[in-house]
Design a protein around this motif. Structure first.
Motif, mmCIF file in Angstrom:
data_model
loop_
_atom_site.group_PDB
_atom_site.id
_atom_site.type_symbol
_atom_site.label_atom_id
_atom_site.label_comp_id
_atom_site.label_asym_id
_atom_site.label_seq_id
_atom_site.Cartn_x
_atom_site.Cartn_y
_atom_site.Cartn_z
ATOM 1 N N TRP A 57 3.275 2.900 6.076
ATOM 2 C CA TRP A 57 3.250 4.274 6.575
ATOM 3 C C TRP A 57 3.379 5.258 5.426
ATOM 4 O O TRP A 57 4.069 5.012 4.446
ATOM 5 N N GLY A 58 2.744 6.401 5.600
ATOM 6 C CA GLY A 58 2.936 7.504 4.678
ATOM 7 C C GLY A 58 4.153 8.322 5.079
ATOM 8 O O GLY A 58 4.844 7.998 6.043
ATOM 9 N N GLN A 59 4.397 9.384 4.333
ATOM 10 C CA GLN A 59 5.548 10.246 4.598
ATOM 11 C C GLN A 59 5.241 11.335 5.617
ATOM 12 O O GLN A 59 6.159 11.889 6.226
ATOM 13 N N GLN A 73 -4.001 29.176 13.177
ATOM 14 C CA GLN A 73 -4.005 29.734 14.531
ATOM 15 C C GLN A 73 -4.733 28.792 15.491
ATOM 16 O O GLN A 73 -5.588 27.996 15.078
ATOM 17 N N ALA A 74 -4.385 28.917 16.746
ATOM 18 C CA ALA A 74 -5.079 28.148 17.774
ATOM 19 C C ALA A 74 -6.581 28.413 17.686
ATOM 20 O O ALA A 74 -7.009 29.556 17.471
ATOM 21 N N GLY A 75 -7.344 27.336 17.845
ATOM 22 C CA GLY A 75 -8.788 27.436 17.725
ATOM 23 C C GLY A 75 -9.305 27.140 16.333
ATOM 24 O O GLY A 75 -10.517 26.970 16.139
ATOM 25 N N GLY A 76 -8.400 27.080 15.381
ATOM 26 C CA GLY A 76 -8.788 26.820 14.002
ATOM 27 C C GLY A 76 -8.975 25.346 13.709
ATOM 28 O O GLY A 76 -8.920 24.502 14.610
ATOM 29 N N SER A 77 -9.192 25.057 12.433
ATOM 30 C CA SER A 77 -9.462 23.696 11.992
ATOM 31 C C SER A 77 -8.617 23.339 10.774
ATOM 32 O O SER A 77 -8.223 24.222 9.997
ATOM 33 N N LEU A 78 -8.358 22.067 10.643
ATOM 34 C CA LEU A 78 -7.714 21.516 9.457
ATOM 35 C C LEU A 78 -8.326 20.154 9.171
ATOM 36 O O LEU A 78 -8.778 19.462 10.103
ATOM 37 N N ARG A 79 -8.313 19.781 7.905
ATOM 38 C CA ARG A 79 -8.748 18.447 7.522
ATOM 39 C C ARG A 79 -7.623 17.758 6.777
ATOM 40 O O ARG A 79 -7.226 18.214 5.691
ATOM 41 N N LEU A 80 -7.113 16.700 7.362
ATOM 42 C CA LEU A 80 -6.066 15.922 6.722
ATOM 43 C C LEU A 80 -6.687 14.796 5.905
ATOM 44 O O LEU A 80 -7.716 14.236 6.281
ATOM 45 N N SER A 81 -6.023 14.477 4.804
ATOM 46 C CA SER A 81 -6.433 13.356 3.967
ATOM 47 C C SER A 81 -5.245 12.423 3.779
ATOM 48 O O SER A 81 -4.098 12.871 3.737
ATOM 49 N N CYS A 82 -5.550 11.161 3.635
ATOM 50 C CA CYS A 82 -4.532 10.163 3.345
ATOM 51 C C CYS A 82 -5.087 9.281 2.233
ATOM 52 O O CYS A 82 -6.027 8.520 2.452
ATOM 53 N N ALA A 83 -4.510 9.418 1.057
ATOM 54 C CA ALA A 83 -4.951 8.656 -0.101
ATOM 55 C C ALA A 83 -4.111 7.398 -0.251
ATOM 56 O O ALA A 83 -2.870 7.461 -0.195
ATOM 57 N N ALA A 84 -4.778 6.280 -0.436
ATOM 58 C CA ALA A 84 -4.090 4.995 -0.540
ATOM 59 C C ALA A 84 -4.182 4.444 -1.948
ATOM 60 O O ALA A 84 -5.160 4.669 -2.660
ATOM 61 N N SER A 85 -3.157 3.719 -2.326
ATOM 62 C CA SER A 85 -3.161 3.008 -3.602
ATOM 63 C C SER A 85 -2.427 1.692 -3.411
ATOM 64 O O SER A 85 -1.648 1.529 -2.467
ATOM 65 N N VAL A 90 0.855 -1.185 0.000
ATOM 66 C CA VAL A 90 0.000 0.000 0.000
ATOM 67 C C VAL A 90 0.887 1.229 0.000
ATOM 68 O O VAL A 90 1.840 1.320 0.780
ATOM 69 N N GLN A 91 0.565 2.174 -0.846
ATOM 70 C CA GLN A 91 1.235 3.465 -0.841
ATOM 71 C C GLN A 91 0.269 4.493 -0.252
ATOM 72 O O GLN A 91 -0.906 4.535 -0.635
ATOM 73 N N LEU A 92 0.776 5.300 0.659
ATOM 74 C CA LEU A 92 -0.045 6.281 1.363
ATOM 75 C C LEU A 92 0.527 7.679 1.165
ATOM 76 O O LEU A 92 1.723 7.888 1.344
ATOM 77 N N VAL A 93 -0.346 8.617 0.818
ATOM 78 C CA VAL A 93 0.078 9.996 0.612
ATOM 79 C C VAL A 93 -0.844 10.911 1.401
ATOM 80 O O VAL A 93 -2.051 10.981 1.134
ATOM 81 N N GLU A 94 -0.253 11.617 2.363
ATOM 82 C CA GLU A 94 -1.019 12.545 3.183
ATOM 83 C C GLU A 94 -1.034 13.934 2.563
ATOM 84 O O GLU A 94 -0.106 14.322 1.856
ATOM 85 N N SER A 95 -2.084 14.682 2.886
ATOM 86 C CA SER A 95 -2.184 16.068 2.453
ATOM 87 C C SER A 95 -3.080 16.813 3.430
ATOM 88 O O SER A 95 -3.766 16.194 4.253
#
Length: 120
Positions: free
Chosen positions: A110-112, A13-25, A2-7
């Motif tokens: 594992w991804g990078q 800033q503190a209090g903010g949000s993020l959405r991480l993705s991990c695409a598999a192949s 499996v190859q994994l690529v995160e983005s």
């Protein structure tokens, strides 16, 4: 294999949000338990969240419960980590992992990683 690529990492800033993705192949994504881990400078890698192959079971580290949500879309071969109410102590490299056991043999990939930096 499996190859994994995160983005999705970045600086917020503190209090903010993020959405991480991990695409598999590669191998069949839906047969793997997926997890997000993080490693801050000078600290050991720690688990953040895990999700079962079906998405029916999840686990969260105490430090992120109620703020982070892990999810997966098996049709898109992708696992996500929605991070809300971010704190400076969430700053780390976030890495996704795919794992399963066939018989007695474990498989782990594992991804990078993607950098997440939270400013105060």
């Amino acid at each position: 294999q499996v190859q994994l690529v995160e983005s999705g990492g970045g600086l917020v800033q503190a209090g903010g949000s993020l959405r991480l993705s991990c695409a598999a192949s590669g191998d069949t994504f839906s047969t793997y338990t997926m997890g997000w881990f993080r490693q801050a400078p000078g600290k050991e890698r720690e688990i953040v969240a895990r999700i079962s192959w079906s998405g029916g079971s999840t686990y969260y580290a105490d430090s992120v419960k109620g703020r982070f949500t892990i999810s997966r879309d098996n049709a898109k071969n992708t696992v996500y980590l929605q991070m809300n109410s971010l704190k400076p102590e969430d700053t780390a490299v976030y890495v996704c992992r795919a794992d399963k056991v066939i018989g007695v043999r474990p498989y782990e990939y594992w991804g990078q990683g993607t950098q997440v930096t939270i400013s105060s």
